[in-house]
Design a protein around this motif. Sequence first.
Motif, PDB file in Angstrom:
ATOM      1  N   ARG A   1       0.843  -1.342   0.000  1.00 12.46           N
ATOM      2  CA  ARG A   1       0.078   0.142   0.097  1.00 12.46           C
ATOM      3  C   ARG A   1       0.846   1.276  -0.096  1.00 12.46           C
ATOM      4  N   ALA A   2       1.784   1.273   0.807  1.00 13.60           N
ATOM      5  CA  ALA A   2       2.735   2.508   0.905  1.00 13.60           C
ATOM      6  C   ALA A   2       3.599   2.693  -0.362  1.00 13.60           C
ATOM      7  N   THR A   3       3.932   1.552  -1.193  1.00 10.42           N
ATOM      8  CA  THR A   3       4.566   1.655  -2.546  1.00 10.42           C
ATOM      9  C   THR A   3       3.716   2.318  -3.488  1.00 10.42           C
ATOM     10  N   ALA A   4       2.352   2.063  -3.360  1.00 16.84           N
ATOM     11  CA  ALA A   4       1.421   2.625  -4.221  1.00 16.84           C
ATOM     12  C   ALA A   4       1.154   3.960  -4.250  1.00 16.84           C
ATOM     13  N   CYS A   5       1.819   4.899  -3.129  1.00 14.33           N
ATOM     14  CA  CYS A   5       1.529   6.069  -2.833  1.00 14.33           C
ATOM     15  C   CYS A   5       2.853   6.836  -2.669  1.00 14.33           C
ATOM     16  N   LEU A   6       3.851   6.180  -3.243  1.00 15.65           N
ATOM     17  CA  LEU A   6       5.197   6.580  -2.957  1.00 15.65           C
ATOM     18  C   LEU A   6       5.442   7.688  -4.086  1.00 15.65           C
ATOM     19  N   THR A   7       5.428   8.876  -3.674  1.00 14.74           N
ATOM     20  CA  THR A   7       5.671  10.157  -4.619  1.00 14.74           C
ATOM     21  C   THR A   7       6.804  10.731  -4.513  1.00 14.74           C
ATOM     22  N   TYR A   8       7.514  11.388  -5.721  1.00 15.93           N
ATOM     23  CA  TYR A   8       8.430  12.119  -5.918  1.00 15.93           C
ATOM     24  C   TYR A   8       8.711  13.390  -4.979  1.00 15.93           C
ATOM     25  N   ARG A   9       7.642  13.919  -4.960  1.00 13.02           N
ATOM     26  CA  ARG A   9       7.696  15.250  -4.084  1.00 13.02           C
ATOM     27  C   ARG A   9       7.925  14.768  -2.428  1.00 13.02           C
ATOM     28  N   SER A  10       7.186  13.814  -2.266  1.00 16.46           N
ATOM     29  CA  SER A  10       7.551  13.197  -0.798  1.00 16.46           C
ATOM     30  C   SER A  10       9.034  13.037  -0.463  1.00 16.46           C
ATOM     31  N   PHE A  11       9.524  13.116  -1.331  1.00 12.48           N
ATOM     32  CA  PHE A  11      11.308  12.789  -1.070  1.00 12.48           C
ATOM     33  C   PHE A  11      11.989  14.154  -1.138  1.00 12.48           C
ATOM     34  N   CYS A  12      11.335  15.111  -1.327  1.00 12.92           N
ATOM     35  CA  CYS A  12      11.909  16.266  -1.487  1.00 12.92           C
ATOM     36  C   CYS A  12      11.482  17.272  -0.632  1.00 12.92           C
ATOM     37  N   PRO A  13      12.240  17.444   0.681  1.00  9.95           N
ATOM     38  CA  PRO A  13      11.641  18.165   1.769  1.00  9.95           C
ATOM     39  C   PRO A  13      11.142  19.433   1.555  1.00  9.95           C
ATOM     40  N   PRO A  14      11.422  20.422   0.393  1.00 12.24           N
ATOM     41  CA  PRO A  14      10.790  21.720   0.146  1.00 12.24           C
ATOM     42  C   PRO A  14       9.422  21.315  -0.358  1.00 12.24           C
ATOM     43  N   ASP A  15       9.124  20.419  -1.196  1.00 10.30           N
ATOM     44  CA  ASP A  15       7.979  20.007  -1.521  1.00 10.30           C
ATOM     45  C   ASP A  15       7.050  19.393  -0.608  1.00 10.30           C
ATOM     46  N   ASP A  16       7.737  18.161   0.154  1.00 10.51           N
ATOM     47  CA  ASP A  16       6.906  17.553   1.173  1.00 10.51           C
ATOM     48  C   ASP A  16       6.345  18.400   2.174  1.00 10.51           C
ATOM     49  N   LEU A  17       7.140  19.343   2.697  1.00  4.63           N
ATOM     50  CA  LEU A  17       6.850  20.120   3.791  1.00  4.63           C
ATOM     51  C   LEU A  17       5.491  21.182   3.451  1.00  4.63           C
ATOM     52  N   ALA A  18       5.609  21.499   2.167  1.00 10.93           N
ATOM     53  CA  ALA A  18       4.761  22.490   1.540  1.00 10.93           C
ATOM     54  C   ALA A  18       3.555  21.945   1.506  1.00 10.93           C
ATOM     55  N   ASP A  19       3.366  20.561   0.824  1.00 15.32           N
ATOM     56  CA  ASP A  19       2.218  19.796   0.581  1.00 15.32           C
ATOM     57  C   ASP A  19       1.713  19.335   1.891  1.00 15.32           C
ATOM     58  N   ARG A  20       2.400  19.169   3.251  1.00 14.34           N
ATOM     59  CA  ARG A  20       1.806  18.762   4.374  1.00 14.34           C
ATOM     60  C   ARG A  20       1.563  20.122   5.266  1.00 14.34           C
TER      61      ARG A  20
ATOM     62  N   VAL B   1      19.331  14.293  -8.397  1.00 16.45           N
ATOM     63  CA  VAL B   1      20.453  13.992  -7.812  1.00 16.45           C
ATOM     64  C   VAL B   1      20.599  14.292  -6.499  1.00 16.45           C
ATOM     65  N   THR B   2      19.898  15.393  -5.980  1.00 22.75           N
ATOM     66  CA  THR B   2      19.986  15.801  -4.651  1.00 22.75           C
ATOM     67  C   THR B   2      18.956  15.201  -3.927  1.00 22.75           C
ATOM     68  N   MET B   3      17.849  14.693  -4.637  1.00 18.41           N
ATOM     69  CA  MET B   3      16.895  13.536  -3.899  1.00 18.41           C
ATOM     70  C   MET B   3      17.470  12.210  -3.728  1.00 18.41           C
ATOM     71  N   CYS B   4      18.441  11.897  -4.687  1.00 24.10           N
ATOM     72  CA  CYS B   4      19.053  10.506  -4.475  1.00 24.10           C
ATOM     73  C   CYS B   4      19.949  10.591  -3.099  1.00 24.10           C
ATOM     74  N   ILE B   5      20.885  11.735  -2.873  1.00 29.96           N
ATOM     75  CA  ILE B   5      21.521  11.998  -1.910  1.00 29.96           C
ATOM     76  C   ILE B   5      20.911  12.150  -0.649  1.00 29.96           C
ATOM     77  N   PHE B   6      20.003  12.959  -0.685  1.00 29.37           N
ATOM     78  CA  PHE B   6      19.063  13.120   0.487  1.00 29.37           C
ATOM     79  C   PHE B   6      18.468  11.764   0.979  1.00 29.37           C
ATOM     80  N   ALA B   7      18.000  10.838   0.072  1.00 31.88           N
ATOM     81  CA  ALA B   7      17.159   9.709   0.487  1.00 31.88           C
ATOM     82  C   ALA B   7      18.192   8.809   1.044  1.00 31.88           C
TER      83      ALA B   7
END
Length: 648
Positions: free
Chosen positions: A417-436, A515-521
């Motif tokens: 279930r978690a894989t099905a809602c794995l979004t790119y934005r959720s791995f990028c803190p500026p986007d994730d924190l804005a979305d939340r 690439v920033t997303m990859c290193i941060f992940a």
Amino acid sequence: MLALIFHHRRAVCSAPGWVTAAWGALAKLARNTKWEIDVPLHLGRLLLVKLRKRKLLLDSDWFCKWITVQGPGTQDEALFPCYRWVQDDGIICLPEGTARTVSDDPQNLFKRQREQEVEDRKKVYRWGSWKAGLILPIAGSTREDLPRDERFLENKNLDFTFSLAKELKDLAIKGTLDFATCVKSLEDFKKVFPSGKTPLAVRVSDCWKDDALFGYQFLNGANPVLLRRSKSLPARLLLPPGMEDLHTQLEKELQAGSLFEADFSLLDGVKPNVIIFKQQYVTAPLVMLKLQPDGRLLPMVIQLQPPQQGHPPPLLFLPSDPPMAWLLAKIWVRSSDFQLHQLQSHLLRGHLVAEVISVATMRSLPSLHPIYKLLIPHFHYTMEINTLARSNLVSEFGIFDLVVSTGRGGHVEILQRATACLTYRSFCPPDDLADRGLLDVKSSLYGQDALRLWGIISRYVNGMVGLFYKSDEAVKHDPELQAWCREVTEVGLQGAQDRGFPLCLESQAQLCHFVTMCIFACTGQHASTHLGQLDWYSWVPNGPCTMRKPPPTCKDVTEQDIVDSLPSLQQARMQKTFINFLGRQQPAMVSLGQHTEEYFSGLGPQAVLKQFREELTAMDKDIEVRNAHLDLPYEYLQPSKVENSVTI
């Protein structure tokens, strides 16, 4: 005359009886050795160095760090990075350390070597399959199945093996007695409270019943990625007659922008475990919280189960309820948070995604490529630790099956279930924190530190990318780069382009962001969900791995009801054992950006790395100063504590 310097270490093998001591002495001499070889010929400009180890009767693998070549007179030293095992009679081709894209090689001097290296790697780094509906792992079920270069080196392997053996020995000795011991009060959980507990763990054991600490964990605890600001009252929150005052309070906080929610609906309908013939229980709570002017986040109402058609509205628990009823509701939330944290936030987002990035990189980018050189330090040990997790933690009869309420299949369903809602934005803190809706929440120390760390990594990546890609066209027309991006998104992440992950890279900015997303992940993402385990789960009632009674259907609750719902003493000790093992400080830990491997040659990359390290040091010092004035310090994204790769 050329001077060729070979820096290597030899593999240490075990041997029976008297051979061990002699071999140990020889191995000690052979490790971390530099050999110098003079070549009485003028070889001209060197493009590649070929390294071969002849197979002898008593064969062992050799780990080569690098080769340097010093020309005659005052000629510069040429570096040929390796950091690989040399095995059998194979030949390793090592290009000089200057990073090159395909377009940097107009004469195709390295074309054959690049293509052959990727082709050879694809035979060794094969995609596997663990469970349907999940992202792909490396092929193999044991460490022996992994490529030799991805296995633990001797120091890591010894620490892992002996630390695990020690924890299991303690569990065997003390855990046997736990079967005959019943928990009679909450104080009895101090029997399994670890002796090497952290200061914060002690604070949790003293204050775990406080609403303020309960709310704080959604902001800065082990799982800070679930909380979001409410845009409307959740549809599942059905308020029965007589709760008009609560509705008014919720609407007031909603209009003020201070209403937040933590929704565990991902757990709804998950089949719970049966442990030693006893049914365990799982719920899917909803928590509504209000942000106070002083930054505290306080719970307003807890709903333990979503409404079901044809059934009365679920019971709602309030801070004004009898203390034991309210405490039990919060414990159910903490147990649910344990499940989502360990599976969705930690395992999937912190471990498995890092593995996808690492395998895709090894299958797509040659060692000459600048993005390979930039990323490779952040993959150290990831494939082996994940293989161990799949074979021991979430495997059949593994830790989850033995002691966690979502074991025996429920954990796999949650991952799917978690894989099905794995979004790119959720791995990028500026986007994730804005979305939340958390960008402006000053008491979100996780949010502040994640944004700053992301910015530092982003500037580092921009600096490196700018050295090798001078235009968007250069990015678009790099076939190796485009193949790598597709391998990550379409193959490893199983078609994640539908959730925002890129299929191709069309600009410098897009490449830098990816690439920033990859290193941060591989670093901050994992650290933020890994480092808090000892602090928040050592006191078992604050994060129980399982619940032994169904959720309450009334508010007539006693301490005995709570004790009967919490894990047994034997289950609690097992939780303490694996949390203590996984959460312990790593003796050979390499902090973010502090890797000693030199993959790049040239002054440009060295200057960019130096600036990166200086920014990390400045952030580290600022966090120390900030934490000195905080009642509850937040350290999980302090750069000196963030590991350079996922290793545990």
